[in-house]
Design a protein around this motif. Structure first.
Motif, PDB file in Angstrom:
ATOM      1  N   LYS A 136      -3.564  -2.351 -15.159  1.00 29.42           N
ATOM      2  CA  LYS A 136      -3.003  -1.040 -15.507  1.00 29.42           C
ATOM      3  C   LYS A 136      -2.470  -0.290 -14.270  1.00 29.42           C
ATOM      4  O   LYS A 136      -1.333   0.167 -14.251  1.00 29.42           O
ATOM      5  CB  LYS A 136      -4.067  -0.159 -16.197  1.00 29.42           C
ATOM      6  CG  LYS A 136      -4.558  -0.699 -17.534  1.00 29.42           C
ATOM      7  CD  LYS A 136      -5.282   0.366 -18.337  1.00 29.42           C
ATOM      8  CE  LYS A 136      -6.511   0.956 -17.640  1.00 29.42           C
ATOM      9  NZ  LYS A 136      -7.646   0.006 -17.491  1.00 29.42           N
ATOM     10  N   SER A 137      -3.341  -0.191 -13.271  1.00 27.23           N
ATOM     11  CA  SER A 137      -2.906   0.553 -12.078  1.00 27.23           C
ATOM     12  C   SER A 137      -1.821  -0.197 -11.318  1.00 27.23           C
ATOM     13  O   SER A 137      -0.903   0.401 -10.753  1.00 27.23           O
ATOM     14  CB  SER A 137      -4.089   0.820 -11.155  1.00 27.23           C
ATOM     15  OG  SER A 137      -4.862   1.868 -11.699  1.00 27.23           O
ATOM     16  N   SER A 141       1.448   0.740 -12.710  1.00 31.18           N
ATOM     17  CA  SER A 141       1.954   2.052 -12.298  1.00 31.18           C
ATOM     18  C   SER A 141       2.477   2.008 -10.865  1.00 31.18           C
ATOM     19  O   SER A 141       3.508   2.605 -10.540  1.00 31.18           O
ATOM     20  CB  SER A 141       0.881   3.132 -12.481  1.00 31.18           C
ATOM     21  OG  SER A 141      -0.209   2.910 -11.623  1.00 31.18           O
ATOM     22  N   TYR A 142       1.789   1.288  -9.986  1.00 33.11           N
ATOM     23  CA  TYR A 142       2.241   1.195  -8.595  1.00 33.11           C
ATOM     24  C   TYR A 142       3.538   0.395  -8.477  1.00 33.11           C
ATOM     25  O   TYR A 142       4.401   0.710  -7.657  1.00 33.11           O
ATOM     26  CB  TYR A 142       1.158   0.559  -7.711  1.00 33.11           C
ATOM     27  CG  TYR A 142       0.025   1.508  -7.358  1.00 33.11           C
ATOM     28  CD1 TYR A 142       0.257   2.872  -7.180  1.00 33.11           C
ATOM     29  CD2 TYR A 142      -1.273   1.030  -7.193  1.00 33.11           C
ATOM     30  CE1 TYR A 142      -0.776   3.737  -6.853  1.00 33.11           C
ATOM     31  CE2 TYR A 142      -2.314   1.888  -6.862  1.00 33.11           C
ATOM     32  CZ  TYR A 142      -2.059   3.240  -6.697  1.00 33.11           C
ATOM     33  OH  TYR A 142      -3.077   4.091  -6.366  1.00 33.11           O
ATOM     34  N   LEU A 193       4.771   9.753 -10.842  1.00 27.23           N
ATOM     35  CA  LEU A 193       3.484   9.101 -11.079  1.00 27.23           C
ATOM     36  C   LEU A 193       2.361  10.102 -10.841  1.00 27.23           C
ATOM     37  O   LEU A 193       2.238  10.657  -9.743  1.00 27.23           O
ATOM     38  CB  LEU A 193       3.326   7.895 -10.129  1.00 27.23           C
ATOM     39  CG  LEU A 193       1.936   7.234 -10.081  1.00 27.23           C
ATOM     40  CD1 LEU A 193       1.575   6.620 -11.436  1.00 27.23           C
ATOM     41  CD2 LEU A 193       1.882   6.155  -8.996  1.00 27.23           C
ATOM     42  N   GLN A 210      -4.157   8.330 -10.134  1.00 29.09           N
ATOM     43  CA  GLN A 210      -5.548   8.272 -10.580  1.00 29.09           C
ATOM     44  C   GLN A 210      -6.443   8.943  -9.534  1.00 29.09           C
ATOM     45  O   GLN A 210      -7.362   9.675  -9.873  1.00 29.09           O
ATOM     46  CB  GLN A 210      -5.980   6.814 -10.774  1.00 29.09           C
ATOM     47  CG  GLN A 210      -7.403   6.713 -11.292  1.00 29.09           C
ATOM     48  CD  GLN A 210      -7.834   5.277 -11.537  1.00 29.09           C
ATOM     49  OE1 GLN A 210      -7.094   4.326 -11.266  1.00 29.09           O
ATOM     50  NE2 GLN A 210      -9.040   5.109 -12.058  1.00 29.09           N
ATOM     51  N   VAL A 260       4.582   8.674 -15.408  1.00 27.37           N
ATOM     52  CA  VAL A 260       3.545   7.671 -15.605  1.00 27.37           C
ATOM     53  C   VAL A 260       2.223   8.337 -15.261  1.00 27.37           C
ATOM     54  O   VAL A 260       2.044   8.828 -14.141  1.00 27.37           O
ATOM     55  CB  VAL A 260       3.787   6.441 -14.694  1.00 27.37           C
ATOM     56  CG1 VAL A 260       2.678   5.417 -14.878  1.00 27.37           C
ATOM     57  CG2 VAL A 260       5.155   5.830 -14.969  1.00 27.37           C
ATOM     58  N   ASP A 290      -1.492   7.772 -14.602  1.00 27.54           N
ATOM     59  CA  ASP A 290      -2.449   6.700 -14.353  1.00 27.54           C
ATOM     60  C   ASP A 290      -3.873   7.242 -14.469  1.00 27.54           C
ATOM     61  O   ASP A 290      -4.357   7.916 -13.566  1.00 27.54           O
ATOM     62  CB  ASP A 290      -2.198   6.120 -12.952  1.00 27.54           C
ATOM     63  CG  ASP A 290      -3.035   4.876 -12.695  1.00 27.54           C
ATOM     64  OD1 ASP A 290      -3.730   4.419 -13.639  1.00 27.54           O
ATOM     65  OD2 ASP A 290      -2.994   4.362 -11.565  1.00 27.54           O
ATOM     66  N   ILE A 333      -1.389   5.760 -19.105  1.00 26.19           N
ATOM     67  CA  ILE A 333      -2.253   4.614 -18.865  1.00 26.19           C
ATOM     68  C   ILE A 333      -3.691   5.101 -18.915  1.00 26.19           C
ATOM     69  O   ILE A 333      -4.063   6.041 -18.203  1.00 26.19           O
ATOM     70  CB  ILE A 333      -1.932   3.999 -17.485  1.00 26.19           C
ATOM     71  CG1 ILE A 333      -0.525   3.419 -17.516  1.00 26.19           C
ATOM     72  CG2 ILE A 333      -2.960   2.955 -17.104  1.00 26.19           C
ATOM     73  CD1 ILE A 333      -0.027   2.939 -16.186  1.00 26.19           C
ATOM     74  N   GLN A 375       6.323   9.320  -3.273  1.00 24.04           N
ATOM     75  CA  GLN A 375       6.424   9.358  -4.731  1.00 24.04           C
ATOM     76  C   GLN A 375       6.872  10.738  -5.188  1.00 24.04           C
ATOM     77  O   GLN A 375       7.433  10.895  -6.266  1.00 24.04           O
ATOM     78  CB  GLN A 375       5.073   8.987  -5.360  1.00 24.04           C
ATOM     79  CG  GLN A 375       5.194   8.332  -6.747  1.00 24.04           C
ATOM     80  CD  GLN A 375       5.926   9.184  -7.761  1.00 24.04           C
ATOM     81  OE1 GLN A 375       5.545  10.324  -8.021  1.00 24.04           O
ATOM     82  NE2 GLN A 375       7.004   8.634  -8.339  1.00 24.04           N
TER      83      GLN A 375
END
Lengths: 249, 486
Positions: free
Chosen positions: A40-41, A44-45, A82, A85, A168, A170, A201, B441
């Motif tokens: 999952k992570s 995202s990365y 993003l 997390q 996204v 995370d 996610i 980002q």
């Protein structure tokens, strides 16, 4: 608007994603659920373009453009966001300054004028009210000494300020108590719009109680093994991932 | 925060070392080499009184018996002191221009290019008026706002002028904080110093504007040996800033300055430096050797001296701005940012000598090393037997960028008084991939992200700078780290 085809990716030579396909339209909210270690992570990365996450096969198109050709900051300029997390601490840089630097960098990428200090302040205040974020927090250094809930609210604030076309998220629900989850969940929901797609996610159903997804995908061992509507998330919560993981094996 | 933002924007616009140009101007230069005749030549050029010439010669005689120090963590080939010029002055400045109107247009253009306004109607950074003394190679070419300052009784002029116009003050204070025999480079400076700034703030006067000196090395193979002397009489206050640049040249040039500060009872001196001498190229060729002695004496009770420095330039920096806390309850502060990149070496820090009761000192040092550079913090905190209840707090943080640079912290602590307290904290960290990725980002380019993170790391020191110069300093932070990532 996001089209991932046969995506293979590895970290430190270890293959994590093994042929992932995903297609999202504008304004759609998709959830990706899966057990720990399912990739999952990594997904995202890879989408955000982090160094060390190597795409070995497949493609990712974002609004028709090849994401792989772009640096992480260019992807952000193109409208990709993003929510981390584990949001990162930047000592000595105030949250307000970080937001402003970030917004103006993205505006510059798009050929737009920078906001002046007054307009920016007004704009940020409009966003902070719903997220229960105080001016005091905006003065503090980015994520330094923030509680788990404050960090995640700060991520949602950045999303609100940067207005991405694809966000996204995370595991934005991890480490939150019930009250914080409510604020974050409602904050994210308020940012839903026909111009904004979201890829949520998560490990658990609970964030999806607030942000009801159009589609739910189950990720296991680097591939999507099942897709369905919001009902699939509830089914997962009841039955657990074991059954789907078996299917992937 | 708006300031950081501006920095970040400006960083991309500014080329690497924009001060690297040379002004083509007729100069009057002393013959190469160092001997008694050269010292007599310099003294004669400046029409100095006999006592000053004698003092120079005494220093020179002493210097011949001294050895160059080798304890700093810096390495360089031996300096041939005979292979340099010790005096160079623009011909047009020789007679000493009577007013700004008489200053050579070529020189005015140079300072304009450097962003230093010598026309009084112009203001630096648009905030408020700043009086400037401009030193070009061996002479002061202009000092602005002299009349405005004189109305408050403030004396701000070149030290050469001060020797002529205020000999009693110069004679009383020159060498009173840094004696002629102090150390190799300071002693050399006593023998051959050419120009610099002189400031006297009379009793009870709060200096109405920032004072600044702008040092420029232009001539090749010429050492710059300036001497600055600032005296704050009882109950006065002054904030002073120095800035420095030099052309890009392949050979190294020596800069050995001495700065002396004297704060009497209840007086406060705030001394800020933005040091941007040419650092050499990315292969370590050229650059200034910056061997400087700076020391302040808090002579009176309740006096305060605060050093703030942003050191980004020079091939080698050897510099320890210090405070001698003589008066009871006097306060010494040292705020430092030292940035090294490519092959730069910096060995810098401070000395806080506590003599009086209830004296306080505070040291905040931020070292940033990138490329193949080496940065050392070296500091001494000394509590003498009479320094009852004295306190020191030191914090030394190092930030590393990349894996080929070094950061070193060498604190010396000596306490001879049981009631004195000394605290020292030190950290070393790296700019993490997590931080860079997080910024990128969010749309922030890589170099801009480094500048943002480093400015954050330095914040405690940057906020000590006068507003007008904080912007420039933040830009410098970004510029000096260009090319340090990726």
């Amino acid at each position: 608007m996001l089209e991932i085809k046969n995506l293979h990716a590895s970290v430190d030579g270890k293959t994590i994603l093994k042929g992932l396909d995903l297609a999202m339209g504008p304004g759609e909210v998709h959830a990706i659920m899966g057990p720990n270690g399912s990739g999952k992570s990594t997904l995202s990365y890879v989408i955000a373009g982090r160094d060390g996450y190597e795409v070995t096969e497949g493609s990712i198109l974002f609004n028709g453009r090849d994401l792989m050709e772009m640096e992480p900051d260019e992807r952000a300029g193109e409208g990709l966001f993003l929510a981390f997390q584990y949001p990162v601490e930047i000592p000595g840089v105030s949250t307000m300054n970080f937001l402003k630097t970030s917004l103006n960098a993205i505006r510059a990428y798009r050929g737009e004028d920078e906001l002046d200090a007054m307009d920016f302040l007004k704009f940020v205040r409009e966003q902070t009210a719903t997220l229960n974020i105080t001016d005091e927090l905006l003065k503090r250094a980015v994520n330094v000494g923030f509680s788990g809930g404050e960090k995640k609210r700060n991520e949602v604030l950045q999303m609100a300020v940067l207005r991405p076309s694809l966000a996204v998220l995370d595991e934005t629900d991890s480490g939150l108590d019930v009250d914080a989850l409510k604020i974050v969940g409602e904050g994210v929901t308020s940012l839903r719009s026909p111009e904004r797609s979201m890829l949520v996610i998560t490990h658990y159903q609970r964030l999806l109680d607030y942000v009801v997804p159009d589609r739910v995908h189950v990720l296991a061992d680097g591939k999507i093994v099942a897709s369905g509507d919001a009902g699939l998330a509830r089914e997962l919560e009841e039955k657990g991932y074991a059954e789907f993981s078996k299917a992937a094996a | 925060m708006a300031v950081t933002q501006e920095t970040v924007q400006t960083v991309q616009e500014v080329e690497k070392y924009k001060y690297g140009f040379v002004t083509d101007i007729d100069t009057d230069t002393a013959p190469k080499g160092l001997n008694e005749d050269i010292i007599r030549f310099i003294s004669a050029k400046k029409e100095e009184p006999q006592w000053l010439l004698d003092w120079r010669l005494k220093a020179y005689e002493h210097w011949l018996t001294m050895e160059e120090p080798d304890w700093a963590k810096v390495g360089y080939p031996p300096i041939d002191y005979q292979d340099a010029y010790y005096y160079s002055a623009p011909k047009s400045a020789e007679e000493g221009p009577e007013s700004l109107d008489d200053v050579d247009p070529e020189l005015l253009a140079t300072y304009e290019k450097l962003g230093i306004p010598l026309h009084e109607q112009e203001v630096l950074a648009g905030v408020k008026n700043v009086a400037v003394d401009a030193v070009f190679d061996s002479v002061s070419v202009a000092t602005t706002f002299k009349e405005t300052l004189a109305a408050h009784g403030v004396i701000f002029c070149s030290i050469s002028e001060a020797v002529k116009d205020h000999p009693e003050l110069v004679r009383e204070y020159l060498g009173s904080v840094v004696p002629y025999s102090d150390n190799f480079f300071a002693t050399l400076n006593c023998a051959v110093f050419t120009d610099g700034s002189f400031v006297y703030i009379p009793k009870g006067v709060r200096c109405p504007m920032e004072l600044s000196t702008y040092f420029r090395i232009n001539a090749a193979n010429t050492g710059q040996f300036e001497r600055t002397l600032i005296i704050a009489d009882e109950g006065s206050y002054v904030s002073y800033l120095e800035g420095c640049t030099a052309p890009m040249r392949d050979e190294n040039q020596l800069h050995a300055a001495v700065v002396e500060l004297v704060a009497h009872k209840d007086a406060e001196i705030k001394y800020s430096t933005v040091q941007n001498w040419y650092p050499g190229d990315e292969n370590g060729v050229g650059g200034i050797y910056n061997f400087v002695t700076k020391r302040g004496a808090c002579r009176g009770d309740d006096s305060k001296i605060s050093w703030t420095q942003v050191e980004t330039g020079s091939a080698i920096t050897w510099k320890y701005p210090s405070c001698i806390l003589q008066g009871d309850r006097s306060v010494g502060e040292f705020y430092s940012i030292a940035i090294t990149n490519n092959f730069q070496q910096a060995d810098t820090g401070t000395k806080m000598i506590h003599l009086g009761k209830d004296t306080r000192s505070r040291i905040i040092s931020k070292g940033i090393s990138a490329g193949k550079s080496q940065a050392t913090y070296r500091g001494l905190v000394k509590m003498m037997p009479n320094a009852s209840d004295a306190r020191n707090y030191s914090q030394c943080d190092s930030l590393l960028i990349g894996s080929e640079c070094g950061a070193h912290t060498v604190p010396y602590i000596e306490s001879r008084n049981r009631s004195a307290q000394v605290e020292h904290e030190a950290t070393t960290s790296k700019i993490s991939d997590d931080q860079l990725f997080y910024c990128r980002q969010r749309g922030i380019g890589e170099e801009e992200a480094v500048a943002l993170i480093v400015n954050g790391f330095c914040r405690e020191v940057l906020q000590e700078l006068p507003m007008e110069f904080a912007v420039e300093a933040q830009k410098l932070v970004g510029i000096s780290l260009e090319g340090s990532v990726g």
